[in-house]
Design an enzyme around this catalytic site. Structure first.
Site, PDB file in Angstrom:
ATOM      1  N   LEU A 167     -20.581  31.729 -31.605  1.00  0.00           N
ATOM      2  CA  LEU A 167     -20.751  32.697 -30.487  1.00  0.00           C
ATOM      3  C   LEU A 167     -20.467  34.007 -31.439  1.00  0.00           C
ATOM      4  CD1 LEU A 167     -18.825  31.616 -27.375  1.00  0.00           C
ATOM      5  CD2 LEU A 167     -21.534  31.661 -27.838  1.00  0.00           C
ATOM      6  N   ASP A 168     -21.244  34.872 -31.428  1.00  0.00           N
ATOM      7  CA  ASP A 168     -21.506  36.198 -32.213  1.00  0.00           C
ATOM      8  C   ASP A 168     -20.300  37.097 -31.638  1.00  0.00           C
ATOM      9  OD1 ASP A 168     -22.288  37.843 -30.159  1.00  0.00           O
ATOM     10  OD2 ASP A 168     -24.389  37.467 -30.663  1.00  0.00           O
ATOM     11  N   ARG A 169     -19.942  38.171 -32.333  1.00  0.00           N
ATOM     12  CA  ARG A 169     -18.445  38.906 -32.190  1.00  0.00           C
ATOM     13  C   ARG A 169     -18.618  39.347 -30.565  1.00  0.00           C
ATOM     14  NH1 ARG A 169     -16.756  43.215 -36.241  1.00  0.00           N
ATOM     15  NH2 ARG A 169     -14.623  42.248 -36.412  1.00  0.00           N
ATOM     16  N   ALA A 171     -20.075  38.112 -28.056  1.00  0.00           N
ATOM     17  CA  ALA A 171     -20.305  37.225 -27.032  1.00  0.00           C
ATOM     18  C   ALA A 171     -18.905  36.455 -26.688  1.00  0.00           C
ATOM     19  CB  ALA A 171     -21.276  36.110 -27.475  1.00  0.00           C
ATOM     20  N   ARG A 264     -30.606  36.712 -28.127  1.00  0.00           N
ATOM     21  CA  ARG A 264     -31.078  38.200 -28.460  1.00  0.00           C
ATOM     22  C   ARG A 264     -32.451  38.283 -29.065  1.00  0.00           C
ATOM     23  NH1 ARG A 264     -26.217  41.011 -28.221  1.00  0.00           N
ATOM     24  NH2 ARG A 264     -24.258  39.882 -28.438  1.00  0.00           N
TER      25      ARG A 264
END
Length: 328
Positions: A167-169, A171, A264
């Site tokens: 999970l990106d920062r 998220a 995204r």
């Protein structure tokens, strides 16, 4: 003139043995196939991989490898020194004194005794973490403060925990971590089609006509990410309608694949921007049934781990990509 062909078998004449072995009849071939590949019942589940529940999936192992797996001695030299200075016993047997000694190790938590005290457990750990926003899914990043890595939220383990997907920062949501490489492979391999459900927030509300068009493109698999030749796999898009509002900026999205910043990039390809991503569930596991608070983690039970692994396998079989008996 009519010509009739009479089988030797109908006349009571059997074919020679060497011909029967080289040219078996179809019934014999079918019987042999059934003997080698018995039909698999729907209720019969194949055994899981050996390292799914244990960090040392071997019935017999050398003492030095065993000590390295438990984290007591990382090298052979240190294992020899450790055995001379400590009383190591397995399940109450005689003391282990040689690094080359073969050990039969159960995965029970009380199997290992070091100086009379219980040693590290050989049971593989699997955690579910409720990742908050602002944390990076990495174990070591020189460009990020260590207090902002997910390792700051997790217990220390040996071997280290591996994140299943990322999970990106910015998220948040459910993140599975495990010591089993087989589970990582089962949950992240593109053939497994394990569903992942997200709550997505856009930068501005969109009318329902825009959402209807987006739903069709998502379900038909027509969304092409920038820089990639192939379209994404079909995904499920469910806009959240609040009351009688004709516009909304929130939606549920269910993916069966995982690409770099996929959500995204998918919405960017249809002319919108995502400002919030929250993972709700991964396969049969969800934040609601796990009851995790933000920034906290829980240990998964053996039943939950097996449910994850079998669902990923069943999804692969349902898509026709599981051919023949395999052990994964």
């Amino acid at each position: 003139m009519n010509i009739f062909f009479v089988s030797p078998v109908s006349l009571g004449i059997s074919s020679p043995a060497h011909l029967r072995s080289r040219f078996p009849c179809p019934r014999t071939l079918q019987r042999n196939r059934t003997a080698h590949y018995p039909p698999r019942c729907a209720s019969t589940r194949p055994p899981p991989p050996p390292d799914l529940l244990s960090t040392l999936p071997l019935a017999s192992v050398r003492a030095d490898r065993f000590l390295a797996a438990t984290g007591l001695a990382p090298s052979r030299a240190s294992a020899a020194k450790f055995l001379t200075t400590h009383d190591v016993r397995i399940a109450g047997t005689e003391r282990v004194t040689r690094v080359a000694q073969k050990l039969r190790v159960p995965i029970d938590t009380d199997a290992l005794l070091v100086d009379g005290c219980p040693g590290p457990s050989l049971r593989a750990r699997h955690l579910a973490l409720y990742k908050p926003t602002g944390f990076v899914c990495s174990h070591d990043d020189p460009n990020v403060d260590s207090s902002k890595l997910i390792t700051a939220l997790l217990p220390e383990t040996n071997p280290p925990l591996l994140a299943v997907g990322r999970l990106d920062r910015m998220a948040s949501g459910l993140l599975i971590l495990t010591q089993s490489g087989s589970l990582v492979h089962a949950l992240t391999h593109p053939r497994r089609h394990l569903p992942k459900r997200y709550l997505v927030s856009l930068d501005e509300p969109r009318p329902m006509e825009w959402w209807d068009d987006a739903i069709g493109r998502f379900e038909r698999g027509e969304v092409v990410l920038h820089g990639e030749p192939r379209a994404c796999k079909p995904a499920k898009l469910e806009p959240i309608r609040y009351g009688d509002d004709e516009e909304t900026c929130d939606a549920y999205v269910t993916l069966t694949e995982g690409k770099y910043h996929q959500l995204r990039r998918m919405f960017a390809s249809i002319g919108s921007s995502v400002v919030g991503i929250h993972r709700i569930s991964l396969g049969p596991l969800g934040l609601e049934n796990l009851r995790i608070c933000e920034g906290k983690w829980v240990d998964l039970t053996d039943e939950q781990v097996l449910d994850l692994w079998y669902e990923s396998r069943n999804n692969q079989a349902a898509n026709g990509e599981l051919a023949g008996p395999t052990s994964d």
